[in-house]
Design a protein around this motif. Structure first.
Motif, PDB file in Angstrom:
ATOM      1  N   TYR A  36       0.827  -1.197   0.000  1.00 40.38           N
ATOM      2  CA  TYR A  36       0.000   0.000   0.000  1.00 40.38           C
ATOM      3  C   TYR A  36       0.866   1.253   0.000  1.00 40.38           C
ATOM      4  N   GLN A  54      -3.877   3.847  -0.577  1.00 39.75           N
ATOM      5  CA  GLN A  54      -4.172   3.121  -1.803  1.00 39.75           C
ATOM      6  C   GLN A  54      -3.447   1.785  -1.724  1.00 39.75           C
ATOM      7  N   VAL A 102      -1.905   3.130  -9.065  1.00 41.57           N
ATOM      8  CA  VAL A 102      -2.149   4.147  -8.046  1.00 41.57           C
ATOM      9  C   VAL A 102      -1.398   5.419  -8.422  1.00 41.57           C
TER      10      VAL A 102
END
Length: 138
Positions: free
Chosen positions: A10, A34, A42
């Protein structure tokens, strides 16, 4: 834009205007997370790029990302000139004039959550404890 090729993890991103420790300072509502998964996409620094961000690989296999910076060079508002010298402020600690937050200055929430996530995935953290302490001046 970052494309996840392999692994999972992430990214957290938040405006630099709220400081380096948004959770500690009660501003976590301005932080975005994200998650990565293979072939996921992302953006780590939205809204013009004046944001801190941190990437975390959390799977047993390595996290592999590829960055795409669009028609302009990374961290620039205009296209560069071939052979031009450039400095990546994102690779220089804030203590030395860059924009990278060294581990010893990061929000304590980040380490706590990262290590907890690794444990839940059955992964052992390989972060050296000394990274979380300020180095003696050279």
């Amino acid at each position: 834009m970052l494309v996840c090729i392999k692994g999972k993890g992430y990214t957290y991103t938040w405006p630099r205007a709220i400081g380096m420790t948004p959770w500690k300072d009660g501003k976590s509502d301005q932080v975005y997370r994200q998650d990565y998964e293979p072939v996921g996409l992302v953006t780590a620094a939205p809204y013009g790029g004046d944001w801190f961000h941190a990437h975390f690989g959390t799977s047993k296999e390595p996290l592999r990302l590829i960055g795409w910076y669009g028609p302009n060079n990374h961290r620039k508002d205009k296209a560069g000139v071939p052979g031009e010298k450039d400095t990546d402020e994102g690779a220089i600690d804030v203590t030395e004039g860059g924009t990278a937050i060294p581990y010893w200055l990061e929000d304590p929430f980040l380490r706590k959550e990262y290590e907890e996530t690794l444990r839940n995935e059955g992964v052992t953290s390989r972060m050296n404890e000394s990274l979380y302490h300020q180095s003696a001046p050279a």
